[in-house]
Design a protein around this motif. Structure first.
Motif, PDB file in Angstrom:
ATOM      1  N   PRO A   1     -13.217 -11.937  22.388  1.00  0.00           N
ATOM      2  CA  PRO A   1     -12.627 -12.571  21.218  1.00  0.00           C
ATOM      3  C   PRO A   1     -12.442 -11.634  20.025  1.00  0.00           C
ATOM      4  O   PRO A   1     -11.694 -11.948  19.108  1.00  0.00           O
ATOM      5  CB  PRO A   1     -13.582 -13.716  20.883  1.00  0.00           C
ATOM      6  N   LEU A   2     -13.088 -10.484  20.027  1.00  0.00           N
ATOM      7  CA  LEU A   2     -12.877  -9.521  18.943  1.00  0.00           C
ATOM      8  C   LEU A   2     -11.542  -8.794  19.058  1.00  0.00           C
ATOM      9  O   LEU A   2     -11.074  -8.188  18.102  1.00  0.00           O
ATOM     10  CB  LEU A   2     -14.002  -8.479  18.916  1.00  0.00           C
ATOM     11  N   LEU A   3     -10.930  -8.852  20.227  1.00  0.00           N
ATOM     12  CA  LEU A   3      -9.664  -8.158  20.442  1.00  0.00           C
ATOM     13  C   LEU A   3      -8.528  -9.045  19.943  1.00  0.00           C
ATOM     14  O   LEU A   3      -8.016  -9.893  20.658  1.00  0.00           O
ATOM     15  CB  LEU A   3      -9.485  -7.821  21.922  1.00  0.00           C
ATOM     16  N   ASP A   4      -8.129  -8.823  18.685  1.00  0.00           N
ATOM     17  CA  ASP A   4      -7.051  -9.639  18.118  1.00  0.00           C
ATOM     18  C   ASP A   4      -5.694  -9.102  18.563  1.00  0.00           C
ATOM     19  O   ASP A   4      -5.595  -8.100  19.270  1.00  0.00           O
ATOM     20  CB  ASP A   4      -7.167  -9.720  16.593  1.00  0.00           C
ATOM     21  N   ALA A   5      -4.641  -9.769  18.150  1.00  0.00           N
ATOM     22  CA  ALA A   5      -3.291  -9.428  18.604  1.00  0.00           C
ATOM     23  C   ALA A   5      -2.893  -8.003  18.239  1.00  0.00           C
ATOM     24  O   ALA A   5      -2.299  -7.289  19.050  1.00  0.00           O
ATOM     25  CB  ALA A   5      -2.284 -10.424  18.035  1.00  0.00           C
ATOM     26  N   ASP A   6      -3.223  -7.560  17.020  1.00  0.00           N
ATOM     27  CA  ASP A   6      -2.848  -6.207  16.603  1.00  0.00           C
ATOM     28  C   ASP A   6      -3.540  -5.150  17.455  1.00  0.00           C
ATOM     29  O   ASP A   6      -2.922  -4.176  17.889  1.00  0.00           O
ATOM     30  CB  ASP A   6      -3.191  -5.969  15.130  1.00  0.00           C
ATOM     31  N   LEU A   7      -4.821  -5.344  17.709  1.00  0.00           N
ATOM     32  CA  LEU A   7      -5.563  -4.367  18.511  1.00  0.00           C
ATOM     33  C   LEU A   7      -5.112  -4.394  19.967  1.00  0.00           C
ATOM     34  O   LEU A   7      -4.910  -3.336  20.581  1.00  0.00           O
ATOM     35  CB  LEU A   7      -7.074  -4.627  18.400  1.00  0.00           C
ATOM     36  N   LEU A   8      -4.933  -5.573  20.526  1.00  0.00           N
ATOM     37  CA  LEU A   8      -4.437  -5.655  21.904  1.00  0.00           C
ATOM     38  C   LEU A   8      -3.062  -5.016  22.041  1.00  0.00           C
ATOM     39  O   LEU A   8      -2.789  -4.319  23.025  1.00  0.00           O
ATOM     40  CB  LEU A   8      -4.388  -7.113  22.375  1.00  0.00           C
ATOM     41  N   PHE A   9      -2.212  -5.214  21.055  1.00  0.00           N
ATOM     42  CA  PHE A   9      -0.877  -4.607  21.076  1.00  0.00           C
ATOM     43  C   PHE A   9      -0.983  -3.085  21.077  1.00  0.00           C
ATOM     44  O   PHE A   9      -0.322  -2.399  21.861  1.00  0.00           O
ATOM     45  CB  PHE A   9      -0.062  -5.106  19.880  1.00  0.00           C
ATOM     46  N   ALA A  10      -1.843  -2.546  20.223  1.00  0.00           N
ATOM     47  CA  ALA A  10      -2.019  -1.090  20.164  1.00  0.00           C
ATOM     48  C   ALA A  10      -2.598  -0.561  21.473  1.00  0.00           C
ATOM     49  O   ALA A  10      -2.107   0.441  22.021  1.00  0.00           O
ATOM     50  CB  ALA A  10      -2.923  -0.715  18.989  1.00  0.00           C
ATOM     51  N   LEU A  11      -3.620  -1.226  22.007  1.00  0.00           N
ATOM     52  CA  LEU A  11      -4.242  -0.773  23.251  1.00  0.00           C
ATOM     53  C   LEU A  11      -3.256  -0.823  24.411  1.00  0.00           C
ATOM     54  O   LEU A  11      -3.242   0.059  25.276  1.00  0.00           O
ATOM     55  CB  LEU A  11      -5.481  -1.613  23.566  1.00  0.00           C
ATOM     56  N   ARG A  12      -2.423  -1.846  24.435  1.00  0.00           N
ATOM     57  CA  ARG A  12      -1.441  -1.982  25.516  1.00  0.00           C
ATOM     58  C   ARG A  12      -0.351  -0.926  25.422  1.00  0.00           C
ATOM     59  O   ARG A  12       0.146  -0.448  26.428  1.00  0.00           O
ATOM     60  CB  ARG A  12      -0.828  -3.392  25.474  1.00  0.00           C
TER      61      ARG A  12
ATOM     62  N   PHE B   1      -3.649   7.720  18.414  1.00  0.00           N
ATOM     63  CA  PHE B   1      -2.641   6.660  18.493  1.00  0.00           C
ATOM     64  C   PHE B   1      -2.937   5.592  17.446  1.00  0.00           C
ATOM     65  O   PHE B   1      -2.039   5.070  16.802  1.00  0.00           O
ATOM     66  CB  PHE B   1      -2.651   6.053  19.900  1.00  0.00           C
ATOM     67  N   ALA B   2      -4.231   5.262  17.307  1.00  0.00           N
ATOM     68  CA  ALA B   2      -4.642   4.205  16.381  1.00  0.00           C
ATOM     69  C   ALA B   2      -6.035   4.506  15.854  1.00  0.00           C
ATOM     70  O   ALA B   2      -6.816   5.214  16.488  1.00  0.00           O
ATOM     71  CB  ALA B   2      -4.636   2.848  17.082  1.00  0.00           C
ATOM     72  N   ILE B   3      -6.320   3.941  14.695  1.00  0.00           N
ATOM     73  CA  ILE B   3      -7.667   3.993  14.115  1.00  0.00           C
ATOM     74  C   ILE B   3      -8.143   2.559  13.926  1.00  0.00           C
ATOM     75  O   ILE B   3      -7.461   1.747  13.287  1.00  0.00           O
ATOM     76  CB  ILE B   3      -7.694   4.740  12.772  1.00  0.00           C
ATOM     77  N   LEU B   4      -9.291   2.256  14.491  1.00  0.00           N
ATOM     78  CA  LEU B   4      -9.920   0.951  14.366  1.00  0.00           C
ATOM     79  C   LEU B   4     -11.114   1.092  13.424  1.00  0.00           C
ATOM     80  O   LEU B   4     -12.031   1.865  13.710  1.00  0.00           O
ATOM     81  CB  LEU B   4     -10.375   0.443  15.737  1.00  0.00           C
ATOM     82  N   VAL B   5     -11.098   0.366  12.320  1.00  0.00           N
ATOM     83  CA  VAL B   5     -12.169   0.428  11.330  1.00  0.00           C
ATOM     84  C   VAL B   5     -13.118  -0.742  11.542  1.00  0.00           C
ATOM     85  O   VAL B   5     -12.714  -1.903  11.470  1.00  0.00           O
ATOM     86  CB  VAL B   5     -11.616   0.371   9.894  1.00  0.00           C
ATOM     87  N   THR B   6     -14.366  -0.423  11.806  1.00  0.00           N
ATOM     88  CA  THR B   6     -15.390  -1.446  11.994  1.00  0.00           C
ATOM     89  C   THR B   6     -16.070  -1.745  10.662  1.00  0.00           C
ATOM     90  O   THR B   6     -15.788  -1.118   9.654  1.00  0.00           O
ATOM     91  CB  THR B   6     -16.461  -0.970  12.997  1.00  0.00           C
TER      92      THR B   6
END
Length: 149
Positions: free
Chosen positions: A7-18, A125-130
């Motif tokens: 559930p932590l994988l929101d649409a923006d993060l899933l889009f980037a990972l995909r 490719f992306a930066i994820l800020v926790t």
């Protein structure tokens, strides 16, 4: 909500990972990291936020859907502690455990000097800020390939 997706994988993060391909990198960084200024050169152009979540939990979520690259010797990097590059603080130990669980084997975190980390994160490719507030909760992961069915 989706089954089988953390559930932590929101649409923006899933889009980037995909969108990431084999060999692309994602930086997963703590709340102190200068993500907004560093992310200007990333493909996503802006950091993806996962506020209130520890580095280890964010890594667990990302690695639940993203394989690490098995074609390179060091697919998992950690920011080295300034003036003590061999130190592995608790936040990094927790992330090491999350990596090993996700991979089903030991995949060592390799240290990278602080400013070299900034440069490498800027090329990710992306930066994820926790929401991680402990120092040195900064990591880079190289995406691998899915095995054949």
């Amino acid at each position: 909500m989706l089954w089988g997706i953390d559930p932590l994988l929101d649409a923006d993060l899933l889009f980037a990972l995909r969108r990431m391909g084999h060999g692309d990198e994602i930086a997963i960084v703590d709340a102190n990291f200068p993500a907004a200024s560093t992310a200007t050169s990333t493909v996503t152009g802006a950091p993806i936020l996962m506020a209130g979540v520890s580095s280890a939990r964010a890594v667990e979520a990302v690695l639940s859907v993203m394989p690490l690259d098995s074609f390179v010797p060091d697919p998992a990097l950690r920011m080295e502690v300034v003036d003590d590059p061999v130190a592995v603080p608790p936040v990094q130990q927790e992330v090491q455990q999350a990596i090993d669980r996700a991979a089903g084997r030991r995949v060592p975190l390799v240290g990278i000097e602080r400013f070299a980390f900034y440069d490498r994160a800027g090329e990710a490719f992306a930066i994820l800020v926790t929401g991680e507030r402990r120092h040195y909760g900064c990591f880079i992961f190289k995406k691998g390939v899915l095995p054949p069915e």
